[in-house]
Design an enzyme around this catalytic site. Structure first.
Site, PDB file in Angstrom:
ATOM      1  N   ARG A  70      81.066  25.334  30.281  1.00 48.61           N
ATOM      2  CA  ARG A  70      79.845  25.170  31.074  1.00 48.61           C
ATOM      3  C   ARG A  70      80.119  24.351  32.342  1.00 48.61           C
ATOM      4  O   ARG A  70      79.566  24.637  33.412  1.00 48.61           O
ATOM      5  CB  ARG A  70      78.748  24.513  30.230  1.00 48.61           C
ATOM      6  CG  ARG A  70      77.407  24.522  30.925  1.00 48.61           C
ATOM      7  CD  ARG A  70      76.236  24.283  29.978  1.00 48.61           C
ATOM      8  NE  ARG A  70      75.017  24.808  30.568  1.00 48.61           N
ATOM      9  CZ  ARG A  70      73.976  24.054  30.930  1.00 48.61           C
ATOM     10  NH1 ARG A  70      73.994  22.757  30.718  1.00 48.61           N
ATOM     11  NH2 ARG A  70      72.912  24.598  31.493  1.00 48.61           N
ATOM     12  N   HIS A 119      79.244  25.655  36.024  1.00 52.76           N
ATOM     13  CA  HIS A 119      78.299  24.969  36.916  1.00 52.76           C
ATOM     14  C   HIS A 119      78.973  24.411  38.164  1.00 52.76           C
ATOM     15  O   HIS A 119      78.338  24.288  39.207  1.00 52.76           O
ATOM     16  CB  HIS A 119      77.544  23.878  36.167  1.00 52.76           C
ATOM     17  CG  HIS A 119      76.392  24.401  35.371  1.00 52.76           C
ATOM     18  ND1 HIS A 119      75.265  23.675  35.089  1.00 52.76           N
ATOM     19  CD2 HIS A 119      76.181  25.618  34.813  1.00 52.76           C
ATOM     20  CE1 HIS A 119      74.417  24.410  34.379  1.00 52.76           C
ATOM     21  NE2 HIS A 119      74.964  25.594  34.194  1.00 52.76           N
ATOM     22  N   HIS A 142      77.453  32.821  26.359  1.00 54.89           N
ATOM     23  CA  HIS A 142      76.492  32.184  25.439  1.00 54.89           C
ATOM     24  C   HIS A 142      76.813  32.490  23.974  1.00 54.89           C
ATOM     25  O   HIS A 142      76.054  32.107  23.093  1.00 54.89           O
ATOM     26  CB  HIS A 142      75.049  32.573  25.807  1.00 54.89           C
ATOM     27  CG  HIS A 142      74.508  31.776  26.964  1.00 54.89           C
ATOM     28  ND1 HIS A 142      73.282  31.979  27.533  1.00 54.89           N
ATOM     29  CD2 HIS A 142      75.062  30.734  27.665  1.00 54.89           C
ATOM     30  CE1 HIS A 142      73.095  31.115  28.524  1.00 54.89           C
ATOM     31  NE2 HIS A 142      74.160  30.358  28.631  1.00 54.89           N
ATOM     32  N   TRP A 165      73.346  30.252  19.918  1.00 53.42           N
ATOM     33  CA  TRP A 165      73.061  31.680  20.062  1.00 53.42           C
ATOM     34  C   TRP A 165      73.724  32.506  18.959  1.00 53.42           C
ATOM     35  O   TRP A 165      73.329  33.636  18.707  1.00 53.42           O
ATOM     36  CB  TRP A 165      73.585  32.185  21.402  1.00 53.42           C
ATOM     37  CG  TRP A 165      72.903  31.643  22.618  1.00 53.42           C
ATOM     38  CD1 TRP A 165      71.852  32.226  23.273  1.00 53.42           C
ATOM     39  CD2 TRP A 165      73.219  30.455  23.368  1.00 53.42           C
ATOM     40  NE1 TRP A 165      71.503  31.473  24.376  1.00 53.42           N
ATOM     41  CE2 TRP A 165      72.315  30.387  24.455  1.00 53.42           C
ATOM     42  CE3 TRP A 165      74.166  29.432  23.218  1.00 53.42           C
ATOM     43  CZ2 TRP A 165      72.349  29.349  25.391  1.00 53.42           C
ATOM     44  CZ3 TRP A 165      74.193  28.401  24.151  1.00 53.42           C
ATOM     45  CH2 TRP A 165      73.300  28.368  25.209  1.00 53.42           C
TER      46      TRP A 165
END
Ligand code: HEM
Length: 269
Positions: free
Chosen positions: A33, A37, A160, A176
């Protein structure tokens, strides 16, 4: 500063992934992540944002609500930066993402060094990362701004399969898939196979739960089921893990290259 050996850095990253006290036992997901980002602020028109510069080191970007929780990822990597001070943060964060994907069973993502850490003036405006409450139009706006196609967008959201949402970070809760520290095509499998229904959290946010209330989807994840163009690709990836791996490796490789400018370096050669 003279460059050291990136393979040694890769090994050092691998050696810290397993953290028994943290989430599901690995920091791999939060490192993926961080790489995303750091890169996902890119704007192809103004050629601003992106992983070159590692501007999330600065408070304005670090405090973008979308980046809540990524201080954990940056802090876990700090001892590696201290040990190898020659590597830029931009290279370290993106390398940590690709090493994590591979170590968790995912594809080998192409990675090249050459990012240089920039001054605070290079921080892009907050708000460029996608909003989990929104749907397909918003998702397309954000990812088209970076230069991605619909198929690449669907490939990227497959990450995810990893990790989870944290109430104290995004406000959403849960994972998820049943395999949050394995990289696989389970995001698409769960999205298409489970029966998803709305669940209102105490903080007022709406997410989606399966019948057993074990797994979750964000409103933005559900857009991949409701938008016919996205859904077509979701169904391909749910059936064919290898095609997903190939497409994901190419799309993530493109993501971490957005805005990386090696010209200066090359012109010196
Ligand atoms: C529509 C686009 C996207 C939205 C709205 C979105 C939103 C979110 C949210 C709300 C979280 C939970 C954060 C937390 O509470 O800790 C999350 C986690 C995560 N996202 Fe996304 N995301 C998107 C696309 C992506 C992409 C493109 C990737 C990578 C290619 C990615 C990788 C991850 C990973 C690995 C986690 C788990 C982090 C952890 O376990 O700490 N996401 N995302």
């Amino acid at each position: 500063m003279t460059t050291g050996n990136y393979d040694v850095v890769r090994d050092d990253i691998k050696s810290i992934l397993s953290q028994p006290g943290y989430d599901d036992g690995s920091i791999g997901p939060v490192l993926v992540r961080l790489a995303w980002h750091a890169s996902g602020t890119y704007d192809k028109v103004t050629k601003t944002g992106g992983s070159d510069g590692a501007t999330m080191r600065y408070a304005i970007e670090a405090n973008d609500p979308a980046n809540a929780g990524l201080a954990y990822a940056r802090d876990f990597l700090e001892p590696i930066k201290e040990k190898h001070p020659w590597i830029s943060y931009g290279d370290l964060w993106t390398l940590a993402g690709v090493v994590s994907i591979e170590a968790m069973g995912g594809p080998i993502v192409p990675w090249k060094p050459g990012r240089k850490d920039k001054l605070e003036s290079a921080v892009p405006p907050n708000g460029r990362l996608p909003d989990a409450e929104k749907g397909a139009d918003h998702i397309r706006e954000v990812f088209y701004r970076m230069g991605f196609t619909d198929r690449e967008i669907v490939a990227l959201i497959g990450a995810h399969c990893l990790g989870r949402c944290h109430g104290d970070r995004s406000g959403y809760e849960g994972a998820w898939t049943y395999t949050p520290i394995r990289f696989n095509n389970q995001f698409y499998v769960m999205l298409t196979k489970q029966n998803w229904h709305e669940k209102k959290l105490d903080n007022g946010l709406i997410q989606y739960a399966d019948d057993k209330d074990k797994l979750m989807m964000l409103p933005a994840d559900m857009a991949f089921l409701h938008d016919p163009q996205f859904k077509e690709v979701v169904q391909i990836y749910a059936k064919d893990k290898q095609t997903f791996f190939n497409d994901f490796a190419a799309a993530f490789g493109k993501l971490i290259e957005l805005g990386v400018n090696r010209e200066e370096e090359e012109s010196k050669l």
